[in-house]
Scaffold this motif. Structure first.
Motif, PDB file in Angstrom:
ATOM      1  N   TYR A  25       4.573  34.914  22.591  1.00 38.50           N
ATOM      2  CA  TYR A  25       5.506  34.832  22.235  1.00 38.50           C
ATOM      3  C   TYR A  25       6.500  36.383  21.746  1.00 38.50           C
ATOM      4  O   TYR A  25       5.728  37.022  21.373  1.00 38.50           O
ATOM      5  CB  TYR A  25       5.573  33.829  20.702  1.00 38.50           C
ATOM      6  CG  TYR A  25       6.944  33.443  20.173  1.00 38.50           C
ATOM      7  CD1 TYR A  25       7.844  32.858  20.572  1.00 38.50           C
ATOM      8  CD2 TYR A  25       7.637  33.457  19.314  1.00 38.50           C
ATOM      9  CE1 TYR A  25       9.256  31.606  20.708  1.00 38.50           C
ATOM     10  CE2 TYR A  25       8.872  33.138  18.282  1.00 38.50           C
ATOM     11  CZ  TYR A  25       9.482  32.647  19.434  1.00 38.50           C
ATOM     12  OH  TYR A  25      10.492  32.874  18.999  1.00 38.50           O
ATOM     13  N   ASP A 230       8.376  41.042   0.234  1.00 42.01           N
ATOM     14  CA  ASP A 230       7.430  41.115   1.087  1.00 42.01           C
ATOM     15  C   ASP A 230       6.530  42.031   1.309  1.00 42.01           C
ATOM     16  O   ASP A 230       5.912  42.648   1.580  1.00 42.01           O
ATOM     17  CB  ASP A 230       7.150  39.798   1.796  1.00 42.01           C
ATOM     18  CG  ASP A 230       6.973  38.347   2.259  1.00 42.01           C
ATOM     19  OD1 ASP A 230       7.457  37.892   0.306  1.00 42.01           O
ATOM     20  OD2 ASP A 230       7.796  37.549   2.522  1.00 42.01           O
ATOM     21  N   ARG A 266      -3.456  34.948  11.704  1.00 41.38           N
ATOM     22  CA  ARG A 266      -1.986  34.501  11.395  1.00 41.38           C
ATOM     23  C   ARG A 266      -1.716  33.420  11.360  1.00 41.38           C
ATOM     24  O   ARG A 266      -0.991  32.466  11.313  1.00 41.38           O
ATOM     25  CB  ARG A 266      -1.420  35.284  10.338  1.00 41.38           C
ATOM     26  CG  ARG A 266      -0.471  34.857   9.698  1.00 41.38           C
ATOM     27  CD  ARG A 266      -0.040  36.279   9.247  1.00 41.38           C
ATOM     28  NE  ARG A 266       1.003  36.384   9.565  1.00 41.38           N
ATOM     29  CZ  ARG A 266       2.675  37.980   9.197  1.00 41.38           C
ATOM     30  NH1 ARG A 266       2.036  38.263   8.092  1.00 41.38           N
ATOM     31  NH2 ARG A 266       3.267  37.771   9.589  1.00 41.38           N
ATOM     32  N   ASP A 267      -1.227  34.279  13.337  1.00 43.27           N
ATOM     33  CA  ASP A 267       0.325  32.982  13.852  1.00 43.27           C
ATOM     34  C   ASP A 267      -0.354  31.191  13.811  1.00 43.27           C
ATOM     35  O   ASP A 267      -0.223  30.478  13.723  1.00 43.27           O
ATOM     36  CB  ASP A 267       0.012  33.492  14.325  1.00 43.27           C
ATOM     37  CG  ASP A 267       1.336  32.516  15.448  1.00 43.27           C
ATOM     38  OD1 ASP A 267       2.466  32.234  15.145  1.00 43.27           O
ATOM     39  OD2 ASP A 267       0.778  32.102  16.889  1.00 43.27           O
ATOM     40  N   LEU A 269      -2.584  30.330  11.981  1.00 45.37           N
ATOM     41  CA  LEU A 269      -3.417  29.358  11.568  1.00 45.37           C
ATOM     42  C   LEU A 269      -2.084  28.613  10.756  1.00 45.37           C
ATOM     43  O   LEU A 269      -2.709  28.034   9.667  1.00 45.37           O
ATOM     44  CB  LEU A 269      -4.880  30.326  10.187  1.00 45.37           C
ATOM     45  CG  LEU A 269      -5.791  30.609  11.103  1.00 45.37           C
ATOM     46  CD1 LEU A 269      -6.515  31.311  10.269  1.00 45.37           C
ATOM     47  CD2 LEU A 269      -6.228  28.686  10.877  1.00 45.37           C
ATOM     48  N   THR A 270      -1.194  28.685  10.316  1.00 45.51           N
ATOM     49  CA  THR A 270      -0.204  28.469   9.962  1.00 45.51           C
ATOM     50  C   THR A 270      -0.508  27.179  10.370  1.00 45.51           C
ATOM     51  O   THR A 270       0.284  25.852   9.721  1.00 45.51           O
ATOM     52  CB  THR A 270       1.175  28.862  10.819  1.00 45.51           C
ATOM     53  OG1 THR A 270       1.109  29.173  12.519  1.00 45.51           O
ATOM     54  CG2 THR A 270       1.599  30.736   9.755  1.00 45.51           C
ATOM     55  N   SER A 271      -0.811  26.709  11.439  1.00 47.04           N
ATOM     56  CA  SER A 271      -1.099  25.087  11.571  1.00 47.04           C
ATOM     57  C   SER A 271      -2.485  24.375  11.439  1.00 47.04           C
ATOM     58  O   SER A 271      -2.161  23.227  11.458  1.00 47.04           O
ATOM     59  CB  SER A 271      -0.161  24.637  13.309  1.00 47.04           C
ATOM     60  OG  SER A 271      -1.308  26.127  13.978  1.00 47.04           O
ATOM     61  N   PRO A 273      -3.469  25.072   7.589  1.00 46.05           N
ATOM     62  CA  PRO A 273      -3.394  25.588   6.160  1.00 46.05           C
ATOM     63  C   PRO A 273      -5.253  25.504   5.617  1.00 46.05           C
ATOM     64  O   PRO A 273      -5.322  26.516   5.628  1.00 46.05           O
ATOM     65  CB  PRO A 273      -2.127  24.756   5.793  1.00 46.05           C
ATOM     66  CG  PRO A 273      -1.817  24.071   6.597  1.00 46.05           C
ATOM     67  CD  PRO A 273      -2.220  23.843   8.049  1.00 46.05           C
ATOM     68  N   GLU A 274      -5.080  24.547   5.955  1.00 43.32           N
ATOM     69  CA  GLU A 274      -6.782  24.159   4.984  1.00 43.32           C
ATOM     70  C   GLU A 274      -7.587  25.147   5.175  1.00 43.32           C
ATOM     71  O   GLU A 274      -8.792  25.171   4.634  1.00 43.32           O
ATOM     72  CB  GLU A 274      -6.687  22.283   4.897  1.00 43.32           C
ATOM     73  CG  GLU A 274      -6.992  22.094   6.930  1.00 43.32           C
ATOM     74  CD  GLU A 274      -5.888  21.349   7.279  1.00 43.32           C
ATOM     75  OE1 GLU A 274      -6.480  22.314   8.575  1.00 43.32           O
ATOM     76  OE2 GLU A 274      -4.956  21.112   6.963  1.00 43.32           O
ATOM     77  N   SER A 276      -6.852  28.155   6.780  1.00 42.43           N
ATOM     78  CA  SER A 276      -7.007  29.669   7.034  1.00 42.43           C
ATOM     79  C   SER A 276      -8.148  30.550   5.696  1.00 42.43           C
ATOM     80  O   SER A 276      -8.438  31.567   6.539  1.00 42.43           O
ATOM     81  CB  SER A 276      -5.604  29.996   6.570  1.00 42.43           C
ATOM     82  OG  SER A 276      -4.833  29.379   5.201  1.00 42.43           O
TER      83      SER A 276
END
Lengths: 327, 417
Positions: A25, A230, A266-267, A269-271, A273-274, A276
């Motif tokens: 992406y 941030d 990180r990308d 694991l956004t889908s 979350p449990e 991560s």
């Protein structure tokens, strides 16, 4: 023949950079290159001067805010805005570096962290300028003659500037100046005895590093279209240090590799979350244990041993590291 | 069953009326999806401080809405399959922005829902604007979404800081709480709240004696200096604008300092059922607050809450219900438009008047895309009055939709056409 071999990694690097937005992406690809540059600026201090800065978010964030404010208030080309961001950060690095480099080790880290927190609170309070917690949004990116609406377009437009950043880092490390820095890292009293005003070298290294971080931050704000609080948070400094350590301290290019891993993780694991926290932690532990000197350095040494044991030492395929004996 | 029938009839009539009246869109309810499927993406916090109040269960709520919609209108209600995607934005604006871009561009998402944390919500509103795809915000409270950052493709559902202040600020003042001491977390949300409350209290004839910011994030969880000050100032009302975990700490310390015994009433800015679960019902008993919805407010809300409980083992917060309702109204708008084309759906939503279990006297303001509706003043009951688990609050009064909405003249939104 040998010259060709030396250039080969760079050709591969450029080819990968050009192909990257096609395989992943484009926004993520841009982020990886920028976080890579940011981590490189940390590595410049950590790996080559031996100073662990825990406050580089200040420069990354200031670069982002300066570029965003410039682009929003005046209709200037994005490249100019990014360079303005780099300039602002380098300028801020002068007083910070002046004070912080008087200390070493943990005290240096603490002082830089304190400075970064200072910048964070100023940005949080100065709402008229920074938008406070909400941040600045709708940052335009323009360049005469180019349409930069799509993220892939911006990626290619920003690539020359990012490459310039890498090149600068590379040049700094491989210049006589860089060699003095390594000498300071290895033994500061000895460098002083040789007649170098070591403190001045350290301040200059700090300013250059801050400027590079600012360039990366400025492009980040322009690429994403916003600057938020941030970016100045201390966890951002932490992430940059983490990327550097994963990739390999004192390798420059390792920072890029570290950025690929951290951001991809990180990308992904956004889908999930449990998982991560657990997955990220486990991956980092494994890397730190299995690759003591970071992915890049360990990987390169393994490659060397495998490829051509005796002569390979002459051809530094990393092209990145200054190898001085630390006896 | 009777209700479903009546509802279906009403919708049918409405569809017919719209189709016939304006001549826009096919009236028969045949929908043509641009890419053969509808994709709804829920982006929110699934691992941090807001994971309980919306989080994974908000995703469940949206899935429920899709299933119920199909149950009502038939499997082919939208002319294709419906997919629900989700991502955890970890309360980071950059992650939220990237995920939004990716969902719109790569997954062809037609709608993004939820998104707590105002900086993340504002970042996604920008993406929606450039991608020309829909975004309905539910959990972020900032009025900027319908103010200076408003755009054609962004809608604001459920609640905002203005609604909270109008409700709690005015009601409590009118009930005799004339002098206020306001404490707020010192960042955008808290400052918005302080400003809105100050206006509301003053307008209702009250007086804000003093207001103080608390550091944010407050890592030590210590609010004692502010609460001691409250003890000295002796206001009639202590207005706490802290949210989530911070609020929990404020309430605990309010009780430890025994401020209630000194006749200092506690009014809170924003309260979710999940906060009450965390502090304990009795610690909050008597607290007055504003909420867009309570699961126990009436039969149709309870019916939803029962279904939700069966699925998730908790009663829904208003954020869960609002996500269901927003998804539902979006799908209704697609049926009216006969297409999932963003511009056509926006056209159907603008100026739309509706009611459902969550929204009462709903009206989508075309000028700034604020979805106005009635709000509730609620009060936390003592545990002894609770009839079952999660039965935390009762409705005190209702605020009319137009009173709960910021006047357009104050919004400062110039909607690009």
């Amino acid at each position: 023949m040998r010259r060709g071999l030396v250039l080969l990694p760079y050709a591969v690097g450029i080819a990968v950079a050009l192909a990257l937005p096609r395989v992943m992406y484009p926004v993520l690809a841009l982020d990886i290159l920028l976080w890579g540059l940011f981590a490189m600026s940390v590595d410049l201090l950590l790996g080559y001067v031996g100073l662990l800065s825990f406050g580089h978010a200040a420069f990354w964030g200031l670069g982002a805010y300066a570029a965003a404010i410039a682009a929003k208030s005046a209709d200037i080309p994005f490249a100019l805005a990014a360079i303005l961001g780099a300039g602002a950060s380098a300028l801020l690095a002068v007083p910070f570096g002046y004070l912080a480099t008087r200390r070493r080790g943990i005290y240096f880290a603490m002082v830089t962290l304190a400075f970064a927190q200072l910048v964070f609170y100023v940005a949080n309070e100065w709402r008229d300028l920074t938008g406070g917690e909400n941040g600045l949004h709708g940052v335009p990116r323009t360049f005469p003659g180019l349409s930069l609406g799509r993220s892939a377009d911006f990626y290619y437009a920003a690539l020359p500037l990012i490459t310039l950043g890498y090149f600068l880092a590379y040049r700094i490390v491989h210049s006589p100046f860089g060699h003095v820095l390594v000498a300071i890292r290895d033994n500061e009293p000895r460098a002083q005895a040789l007649g170098y005003a070591t403190w001045r070298y350290k301040v200059l290294a700090f300013v250059l590093s801050g400027g590079l971080a600012g360039l990366a931050g400025g492009l980040f704000a322009l690429g994403n279209g916003f600057a938020s609080l941030d970016l100045l948070h201390w966890t951002t400094s932490g992430q940059a240090v983490l990327i550097t350590i994963l990739g390999g301290i004192g390798t420059l290019w390792g920072s890029l590799l570290g950025a690929v891993i951290v951001l991809e993780l990180r990308d992904a694991l956004t889908s999930a979350p449990e998982a991560s926290g657990v997955v990220t932690g486990a991956v980092f532990v494994v890397i730190v244990l299995a690759f003591r000197r970071g992915l890049w350095a360990t990987g390169r040494d393994a490659l060397r041993r495998f490829a051509a044991p005796p002569v390979s030492a002459r051809i530094d395929i990393s092209g990145g590291e200054v190898r001085h004996g630390r006896s | 069953m009777k209700k479903t029938l009546a509802g279906a009839l009403a919708v049918l009539l409405l569809t017919a009326a719209c189709g016939g009246g304006t001549g826009a869109g096919p009236s028969g309810g045949t929908v043509k999806l641009s890419d053969g499927k509808l994709v709804i993406a829920v982006i929110n916090d699934q691992s941090g401080v807001y994971a309980d109040l919306s989080g994974k269960n908000a995703v469940e709520a949206v899935k429920m809405a899709v299933e119920d919609f199909k149950a009502k209108y038939g499997e082919n209600a939208l002319g294709g399959s419906v997919e629900v995607l989700t991502a955890d934005h970890q309360n980071k604006a950059d992650v939220a922005q990237q995920k939004a871009q990716e969902f719109y561009e790569r997954n062809n998402a037609d709608l993004i829902l939820d998104v707590p944390t105002s900086s993340a919500a504002l970042a996604i509103a920008d993406v929606a604007k450039t991608e020309k795809k829909l975004y309905i915000n539910v959990t972020a409270a900032t009025t900027d979404l319908t103010g200076k950052s408003c755009n054609k493709y962004t809608f604001h559902y459920a609640y905002d800081t203005y609604m909270l202040a109008q409700g709690t600020g005015i009601t409590v003042t009118q009930q005799g709480g004339k002098s206020w001491y306001i404490i707020y977390p010192n960042y955008a949300f808290g400052q918005d709240m302080e400003k809105s409350f100050r206006q509301a209290v003053t307008a209702a004839g009250g007086n804000v004696v003093q207001s103080d910011g608390s550091p944010f994030p407050n890592t030590t969880g210590d609010f004692s200096s502010l609460l001691l000050k409250a003890g000295q100032l002796k206001p009639q009302v202590l207005g706490a604008m802290q949210a989530g975990g911070d609020l929990v700490n404020v309430v605990k310390q309010y009780n430890e300092f025994k401020l209630k015994d000194q006749n200092i009433k506690l009014a809170v800015g924003l309260l979710f059922d999940t906060d009450i679960t965390a502090v304990g019902q009795d610690a909050l008993a008597g607290t007055v607050y504003t909420t867009p919805w309570l699961w126990s407010m009436d039969e149709q809300s309870k019916a939803f809450a029962d279904k939700f409980l069966k699925r998730t083992n908790i009663r829904p917060t208003f954020a869960h219900a609002a996500n269901y309702s927003a998804a539902w109204q979006y799908m209704e708008a697609i049926r009216r438009a006969g297409s999932d084309d963003a511009d056509a759906v926006v056209k159907q939503l603008e100026g739309y008047k509706f009611n459902d279990f969550f929204i009462r006297n709903g009206f989508v303001r075309p000028e700034d895309h604020w979805v106005q509706h009635d709000a509730l003043i609620a009060q936390v009951k003592p545990k002894s009055e609770a009839k079952e688990a999660f039965d935390y609050s009762k409705v005190v009064s209702t605020i009319a939709a137009d009173k709960a909405s910021r006047p357009l003249s104050e919004a400062g939104c110039s909607m690009p056409k």
